[in-house]
Scaffold this motif. Structure first.
Motif, mmCIF file in Angstrom:
data_model
loop_
_atom_site.group_PDB
_atom_site.id
_atom_site.type_symbol
_atom_site.label_atom_id
_atom_site.label_comp_id
_atom_site.label_asym_id
_atom_site.label_seq_id
_atom_site.Cartn_x
_atom_site.Cartn_y
_atom_site.Cartn_z
ATOM 1 N N ALA A 1 -16.863 1.068 -0.341
ATOM 2 C CA ALA A 1 -15.703 1.121 0.573
ATOM 3 C C ALA A 1 -14.622 -0.301 0.236
ATOM 4 O O ALA A 1 -15.092 -0.747 -0.704
ATOM 5 N N ARG A 2 -13.531 -0.239 0.739
ATOM 6 C CA ARG A 2 -12.460 -1.290 0.734
ATOM 7 C C ARG A 2 -13.077 -2.579 1.589
ATOM 8 O O ARG A 2 -13.440 -2.200 2.673
ATOM 9 N N ALA A 3 -13.215 -3.717 1.156
ATOM 10 C CA ALA A 3 -13.669 -4.588 1.948
ATOM 11 C C ALA A 3 -12.709 -4.753 3.338
ATOM 12 O O ALA A 3 -11.624 -4.965 3.183
ATOM 13 N N GLY A 4 -13.443 -4.576 4.232
ATOM 14 C CA GLY A 4 -12.582 -4.879 5.648
ATOM 15 C C GLY A 4 -11.780 -3.814 5.992
ATOM 16 O O GLY A 4 -11.079 -3.979 6.737
ATOM 17 N N ARG A 5 -11.816 -2.673 5.167
ATOM 18 C CA ARG A 5 -10.878 -1.386 5.445
ATOM 19 C C ARG A 5 -11.729 -0.328 5.489
ATOM 20 O O ARG A 5 -12.375 0.230 4.540
ATOM 21 N N ASP A 6 -11.885 0.551 6.433
ATOM 22 C CA ASP A 6 -12.232 1.918 6.412
ATOM 23 C C ASP A 6 -11.255 2.867 5.838
ATOM 24 O O ASP A 6 -10.197 2.506 5.394
ATOM 25 N N ARG A 7 -11.715 4.031 5.817
ATOM 26 C CA ARG A 7 -10.972 5.125 4.994
ATOM 27 C C ARG A 7 -9.362 5.326 5.762
ATOM 28 O O ARG A 7 -8.594 5.653 4.685
ATOM 29 N N MET A 8 -9.252 5.091 6.881
ATOM 30 C CA MET A 8 -8.115 5.201 7.630
ATOM 31 C C MET A 8 -7.000 4.293 7.340
ATOM 32 O O MET A 8 -5.798 4.171 7.583
ATOM 33 N N VAL A 9 -7.499 3.007 7.153
ATOM 34 C CA VAL A 9 -6.714 1.788 7.180
ATOM 35 C C VAL A 9 -5.901 1.793 5.996
ATOM 36 O O VAL A 9 -6.405 1.765 4.952
ATOM 37 N N ASP A 10 -4.336 1.354 6.064
ATOM 38 C CA ASP A 10 -3.598 1.333 4.865
ATOM 39 C C ASP A 10 -3.190 -0.140 4.658
ATOM 40 O O ASP A 10 -3.057 -0.431 3.431
ATOM 41 N N ALA A 11 -2.995 -1.046 5.520
ATOM 42 C CA ALA A 11 -2.442 -2.201 5.592
ATOM 43 C C ALA A 11 -3.295 -3.135 4.722
ATOM 44 O O ALA A 11 -4.574 -3.147 4.767
ATOM 45 N N GLY A 12 -2.707 -3.420 3.463
ATOM 46 C CA GLY A 12 -3.405 -4.316 2.612
ATOM 47 C C GLY A 12 -4.655 -3.880 1.869
ATOM 48 O O GLY A 12 -5.418 -4.562 1.148
ATOM 49 N N ARG A 13 -4.561 -2.650 1.888
ATOM 50 C CA ARG A 13 -5.804 -1.859 1.266
ATOM 51 C C ARG A 13 -6.203 -2.256 -0.212
ATOM 52 O O ARG A 13 -7.282 -2.523 -0.903
ATOM 53 N N ASP A 14 -4.949 -1.904 -1.044
ATOM 54 C CA ASP A 14 -4.859 -2.156 -2.429
ATOM 55 C C ASP A 14 -5.256 -3.645 -2.668
ATOM 56 O O ASP A 14 -5.828 -3.830 -4.115
ATOM 57 N N GLU A 15 -5.038 -4.456 -1.942
ATOM 58 C CA GLU A 15 -5.393 -5.854 -2.357
ATOM 59 C C GLU A 15 -6.851 -6.407 -2.300
ATOM 60 O O GLU A 15 -7.264 -7.286 -2.717
ATOM 61 N N GLN A 16 -7.470 -5.692 -1.416
ATOM 62 C CA GLN A 16 -9.038 -5.775 -1.168
ATOM 63 C C GLN A 16 -9.707 -5.280 -2.184
ATOM 64 O O GLN A 16 -9.849 -4.172 -2.776
#
Length: 454
Positions: A116-131
């Motif tokens: 997963a993205r750290a601190g982001r589940d599949r639905m979250v857009d905000a700051g996703r690519d930076e994680q």
């Protein structure tokens, strides 16, 4: 919690098979730090499951250039490039030495259970690519661990997920209950216990690719020594001029010869073929099994069943990642049209690299056999070129990443077979693939009969 986002994080590679270890070699060549996570106890764990099977690609085509550079200082020399290794030889003579050179960059007994993205589940857009990515790992002793990565290259393959007997892609009714008599691997008849399982027995072999050819050839050899041994070859399609592969027209001679061995097994009476058989159910008949087709045709009882209908990717641990996959092949969306067996014939594979392997989620790549989803025709050198391109892109060398050069041998037939196996996909090529499922038909030894295919 502050999560690191620096480029100093490793690139995690899932799987220490041929493509995974090649990915590590290319990353090192580019000055990047790889970490290879292997669920099994050694390099090439999956290959060792078919250690007895000989490849139809020679040594010259199954070693990676960047990997050879890493091995060279150890005195390692590639075996004769014109000879053909077994799966076991490939693992022992090439992959294990390569893993030893990589040292602590390869971890065994580390099964990836989630990405997963750290601190982001599949639905979250905000700051996703930076994680960064976070990977959940289960170690061999049961302990859990979390690893952070700048990018993830999934080279875990498809070996753990063989396709079932059912023609609709699901398990046939009764298939799981008959698991003690059903195998999804080419049998190792050098093993006394395995040999006894099939000696003097009637065995159904389901599938139309290289693995099915191999099983038929092995059982034919066993029949010469063990009277009563017989294979019943079940095909979902009909028999055409391309059923047994490219023969002498195949640019991989060993692959062509394999199909000819399967043909010889049928003509010699060691195997009989039943075409248009789409399995729906498995029934018990005392100690034997009866396979039932969708049209109601019932096969005479068999002692054993070997299902070799291809493989499919395990995507369960990627459920929180935004993948772009073709709805049929489960391959990356841009790659699928280049490898789709419903469209392409003769094993044609066009050059492809990071562009075709990218997903909506930046920094995640499916490579090797897994990148092909359910499609056949995969060869090791395809995967080596894939990871070369991806490593270049991760290093910022986009010109090199897009400079993909790949020339693969053609099969000489429509709908050819790859390094591992070919699913029974319908062919709709302009030059005459199968366009309709034939009626169930029992074929006599060496007979040439109409099958209803076009």
């Amino acid at each position: 919690m502050n999560v690191p986002t620096t480029v100093q994080l490793p690139v995690v590679v899932v799987g220490a098979g041929p493509i995974g270890l090649a990915a590590a070699a290319h990353l090192i060549e580019r000055g990047l730090d790889p970490l290879v996570l292997e669920a099994g106890p050694s390099a090439g764990t999956a290959l060792r499951d078919w250690a007895h099977v000989r490849l139809f690609s020679p040594w010259a085509e199954v070693t990676d250039p960047a990997a050879e550079k890493l091995l060279a200082p150890t005195g390692w020399a590639r075996p004769d490039g014109a000879t053909y290794p077994t799966g076991g030889e490939w693992a022992e003579q090439y992959l294990q030495p390569l893993a030893e050179v990589l040292g602590d960059k390869v971890r065994y007994g580390a099964m990836v259970t989630g990405v997963a993205r750290a601190g982001r589940d599949r639905m979250v857009d905000a700051g996703r690519d930076e994680q960064p990515f976070t990977l959940h790992i289960q170690q061999a002793d049961g302990r859990e661990e979390r690893i952070t990565a700048r990018a993830v290259i999934d080279a875990s393959g498809t070996w753990s997920a063989p396709s079932p007997l059912g023609a609709n892609g699901l398990h046939a009714l009764g298939e799981k209950a008959a698991a003690d008599r059903i195998s999804y691997r080419v049998p190792d008849l050098n093993d006394p216990a395995v040999r006894a399982r099939y000696a003097g027995k009637r065995t159904a072999v389901v599938g139309s690719g290289a693995s099915a050819f191999t099983a038929l050839a092995y059982l034919a050899d066993l029949a010469k020594d063990e009277p009563g041994t017989h294979a019943v070859w079940l095909l979902r399609r009909g028999i055409t001029g391309s059923t047994f592969g490219g023969g002498e027209a195949d640019q991989l001679p060993a692959r062509g010869a394999l199909g000819l061995r399967a043909k010889a097994a049928v003509e010699a009476g060691h195997a009989s073929a039943v075409t248009g058989f789409r399995a729906q159910a498995v029934e018990r008949d005392g100690d034997r099994l009866v396979l039932v087709a969708e049209d109601g045709h019932r096969l005479d009882p068999v002692d054993e069943v070997i299902v070799l209908t291809g493989f499919r990717p395990d995507l369960s641990f990627l459920s929180e990642i935004r993948l772009g996959l073709d709805e049929r092949l489960q391959a990356p969306t841009a790659l699928a049209p280049l490898i789709d067996p419903n469209v392409h014939s003769c094993g044609t594979v066009y050059p492809h690299g990071v562009n075709e392997l990218s997903h909506p989620e930046q920094g995640i790549y499916l490579v090797g056999m897994k990148s092909y989803g359910r499609a056949p025709t995969f060869l090791a050198m395809t995967g080596y070129e894939q990871v070369r391109s991806i490593a270049a892109a991760l290093a910022g060398d986009h010109e090199a990443a897009e400079r993909v050069e790949l020339t693969l041998p053609e099969t000489g037939v429509c709908g050819g077979a790859g390094l591992f196996d070919e699913p029974d996909a319908a062919q709709n090529s302009e030059d005459g693939g199968c366009c309709a499922a034939p009626a169930t038909l029992q074929i006599g030894i060496g007979a040439q009969a109409s099958t209803g295919s076009c």
